[in-house]
Design a protein around this motif. Structure first.
Motif, PDB file in Angstrom:
ATOM      1  N   PRO A  34     -38.875  -5.775 -64.277  1.00 36.57           N
ATOM      2  CA  PRO A  34     -40.050  -6.757 -64.722  1.00 36.57           C
ATOM      3  C   PRO A  34     -40.075  -7.525 -66.031  1.00 36.57           C
ATOM      4  N   ILE A  35     -39.250  -7.036 -66.965  1.00 42.12           N
ATOM      5  CA  ILE A  35     -39.239  -7.417 -68.269  1.00 42.12           C
ATOM      6  C   ILE A  35     -38.228  -8.508 -68.280  1.00 42.12           C
ATOM      7  N   ALA A  36     -37.025  -8.161 -67.553  1.00 39.37           N
ATOM      8  CA  ALA A  36     -35.719  -9.308 -67.580  1.00 39.37           C
ATOM      9  C   ALA A  36     -36.002 -10.114 -66.714  1.00 39.37           C
ATOM     10  N   GLY A  37     -36.468 -10.192 -65.571  1.00 40.16           N
ATOM     11  CA  GLY A  37     -36.663 -11.205 -64.651  1.00 40.16           C
ATOM     12  C   GLY A  37     -35.499 -11.515 -63.969  1.00 40.16           C
ATOM     13  N   THR A  38     -34.448 -10.719 -63.815  1.00 43.96           N
ATOM     14  CA  THR A  38     -33.169 -10.783 -62.899  1.00 43.96           C
ATOM     15  C   THR A  38     -33.216  -9.632 -61.718  1.00 43.96           C
ATOM     16  N   ASP A  39     -32.289 -10.095 -60.788  1.00 46.18           N
ATOM     17  CA  ASP A  39     -32.387  -9.152 -59.681  1.00 46.18           C
ATOM     18  C   ASP A  39     -31.668  -7.868 -60.084  1.00 46.18           C
ATOM     19  N   SER A  40     -30.703  -7.943 -61.166  1.00 49.10           N
ATOM     20  CA  SER A  40     -30.015  -6.804 -61.620  1.00 49.10           C
ATOM     21  C   SER A  40     -29.760  -6.878 -62.954  1.00 49.10           C
ATOM     22  N   CYS A  41     -29.305  -5.865 -63.691  1.00 51.83           N
ATOM     23  CA  CYS A  41     -28.988  -5.847 -65.285  1.00 51.83           C
ATOM     24  C   CYS A  41     -27.901  -6.850 -65.445  1.00 51.83           C
ATOM     25  N   GLN A  42     -28.131  -7.786 -66.274  1.00 49.92           N
ATOM     26  CA  GLN A  42     -27.160  -9.061 -66.410  1.00 49.92           C
ATOM     27  C   GLN A  42     -26.306  -8.773 -67.772  1.00 49.92           C
ATOM     28  N   ALA A  43     -26.697  -7.700 -68.578  1.00 46.64           N
ATOM     29  CA  ALA A  43     -25.884  -7.369 -69.799  1.00 46.64           C
ATOM     30  C   ALA A  43     -25.009  -6.472 -69.496  1.00 46.64           C
ATOM     31  N   ALA A  44     -23.744  -6.733 -70.199  1.00 46.97           N
ATOM     32  CA  ALA A  44     -22.596  -5.875 -70.305  1.00 46.97           C
ATOM     33  C   ALA A  44     -22.845  -4.713 -71.420  1.00 46.97           C
ATOM     34  N   THR A  71     -21.468  -1.350 -73.664  1.00 45.77           N
ATOM     35  CA  THR A  71     -20.489  -0.492 -74.319  1.00 45.77           C
ATOM     36  C   THR A  71     -20.861   0.332 -75.313  1.00 45.77           C
ATOM     37  N   GLY A  72     -20.604   1.660 -75.084  1.00 44.60           N
ATOM     38  CA  GLY A  72     -21.164   2.591 -76.131  1.00 44.60           C
ATOM     39  C   GLY A  72     -20.897   3.980 -75.649  1.00 44.60           C
ATOM     40  N   ILE A 130     -26.652   7.120 -63.894  1.00 44.20           N
ATOM     41  CA  ILE A 130     -25.901   6.636 -62.841  1.00 44.20           C
ATOM     42  C   ILE A 130     -25.863   5.211 -63.042  1.00 44.20           C
ATOM     43  N   VAL A 131     -24.850   4.532 -62.929  1.00 49.09           N
ATOM     44  CA  VAL A 131     -24.954   3.109 -62.818  1.00 49.09           C
ATOM     45  C   VAL A 131     -24.266   2.404 -61.456  1.00 49.09           C
ATOM     46  N   LYS A 132     -25.078   1.748 -60.836  1.00 53.69           N
ATOM     47  CA  LYS A 132     -24.492   1.257 -59.552  1.00 53.69           C
ATOM     48  C   LYS A 132     -24.397  -0.298 -59.450  1.00 53.69           C
ATOM     49  N   MET A 133     -23.286  -0.945 -59.448  1.00 55.51           N
ATOM     50  CA  MET A 133     -22.875  -2.243 -59.555  1.00 55.51           C
ATOM     51  C   MET A 133     -23.494  -2.831 -58.136  1.00 55.51           C
ATOM     52  N   ASP A 134     -23.631  -4.160 -58.285  1.00 53.57           N
ATOM     53  CA  ASP A 134     -24.048  -5.081 -57.004  1.00 53.57           C
ATOM     54  C   ASP A 134     -23.388  -4.840 -56.041  1.00 53.57           C
ATOM     55  N   TYR A 189     -18.272   1.662 -70.364  1.00 51.14           N
ATOM     56  CA  TYR A 189     -18.487   0.174 -70.386  1.00 51.14           C
ATOM     57  C   TYR A 189     -19.013  -0.119 -68.914  1.00 51.14           C
ATOM     58  N   MET A 190     -20.194  -0.786 -68.950  1.00 55.30           N
ATOM     59  CA  MET A 190     -21.042  -1.269 -67.771  1.00 55.30           C
ATOM     60  C   MET A 190     -20.934  -2.504 -67.638  1.00 55.30           C
ATOM     61  N   PRO A 191     -20.265  -3.424 -66.712  1.00 57.68           N
ATOM     62  CA  PRO A 191     -20.230  -4.768 -66.730  1.00 57.68           C
ATOM     63  C   PRO A 191     -21.700  -5.301 -66.080  1.00 57.68           C
ATOM     64  N   PRO A 192     -21.912  -6.550 -66.346  1.00 56.04           N
ATOM     65  CA  PRO A 192     -23.246  -7.238 -65.854  1.00 56.04           C
ATOM     66  C   PRO A 192     -23.225  -7.009 -64.295  1.00 56.04           C
ATOM     67  N   GLY A 193     -24.509  -7.043 -63.755  1.00 56.79           N
ATOM     68  CA  GLY A 193     -24.802  -6.996 -62.299  1.00 56.79           C
ATOM     69  C   GLY A 193     -24.747  -5.287 -61.944  1.00 56.79           C
ATOM     70  N   HIS A 194     -25.772  -4.877 -62.341  1.00 58.40           N
ATOM     71  CA  HIS A 194     -25.948  -3.463 -62.019  1.00 58.40           C
ATOM     72  C   HIS A 194     -27.391  -2.961 -61.960  1.00 58.40           C
ATOM     73  N   ASP A 195     -27.854  -1.843 -61.348  1.00 60.01           N
ATOM     74  CA  ASP A 195     -28.736  -1.055 -61.576  1.00 60.01           C
ATOM     75  C   ASP A 195     -28.396   0.354 -62.095  1.00 60.01           C
ATOM     76  N   ALA A 196     -29.271   1.050 -62.724  1.00 57.97           N
ATOM     77  CA  ALA A 196     -29.008   2.351 -63.237  1.00 57.97           C
ATOM     78  C   ALA A 196     -30.444   3.298 -63.291  1.00 57.97           C
ATOM     79  N   TRP A 197     -30.203   4.447 -63.429  1.00 63.55           N
ATOM     80  CA  TRP A 197     -31.190   5.553 -63.386  1.00 63.55           C
ATOM     81  C   TRP A 197     -30.888   6.890 -63.893  1.00 63.55           C
ATOM     82  N   VAL A 198     -31.816   7.364 -64.363  1.00 58.59           N
ATOM     83  CA  VAL A 198     -31.576   8.813 -65.235  1.00 58.59           C
ATOM     84  C   VAL A 198     -31.375   9.905 -64.100  1.00 58.59           C
ATOM     85  N   VAL A 199     -30.484  10.475 -64.209  1.00 59.13           N
ATOM     86  CA  VAL A 199     -30.325  11.888 -63.412  1.00 59.13           C
ATOM     87  C   VAL A 199     -30.627  13.089 -64.157  1.00 59.13           C
TER      88      VAL A 199
END
Length: 127
Positions: free
Chosen positions: A58-68, A70-71, A79-83, A97-107
């Motif tokens: 709701p903050i980003a306004g994109t269908d999935s996270c578009q940031a890459a 690294t950390g 868990i990170v799930k790619m498009d 490393y998590m490329p752009p185009g993903h959803d993620a959630w705490v396990v």
């Protein structure tokens, strides 16, 4: 945000004094932002139940996270799930490393804390 620092200067910031704090929806966490000269780093704190598609979308306004991103994961699991449907679980002690185009959630029931050195500039920032 603080003034831009010269490239030739050493920089030190305490994790207790971020330049900015960006809260996620429903108090499910926050991103602490640190300006380090020409670089920006962040410490993400993701509470149990946090999911990108519910608490940052709701903050980003994109269908999935578009940031890459690294950390390094300090605590907890995510868990990170790619498009494209591929996914990976990260936990304490993992570099990522998590490329752009993903959803993620705490396990699980533990807060996930990580340091991100590439995907912070516009993450969880209204566009």
């Amino acid at each position: 945000m603080s003034a831009v620092l010269e490239k030739s200067k050493l920089v030190r910031k305490s994790s207790d004094t971020p330049d900015e704090v960006r809260p996620f929806a429903d108090n499910k966490g926050r991103l602490h932002v640190y300006e380090l000269g020409d670089h920006i780093a962040g410490k993400g704190e993701f509470e149990p139940g946090w999911r990108w598609s519910q608490h940052v979308k709701p903050i980003a306004g994109t269908d999935s996270c578009q940031a890459a991103h690294t950390g390094f994961v300090i605590q907890g699991r995510m868990i990170v799930k790619m498009d494209d449907g591929s996914q990976m679980e990260y936990g304490a002690g993992d570099f990522f490393y998590m490329p752009p185009g993903h959803d993620a959630w705490v396990v699980g029931d533990e807060r996930c804390v990580l340091v991100d050195v590439t995907g912070v500039a516009k993450y969880a920032k209204p566009h």
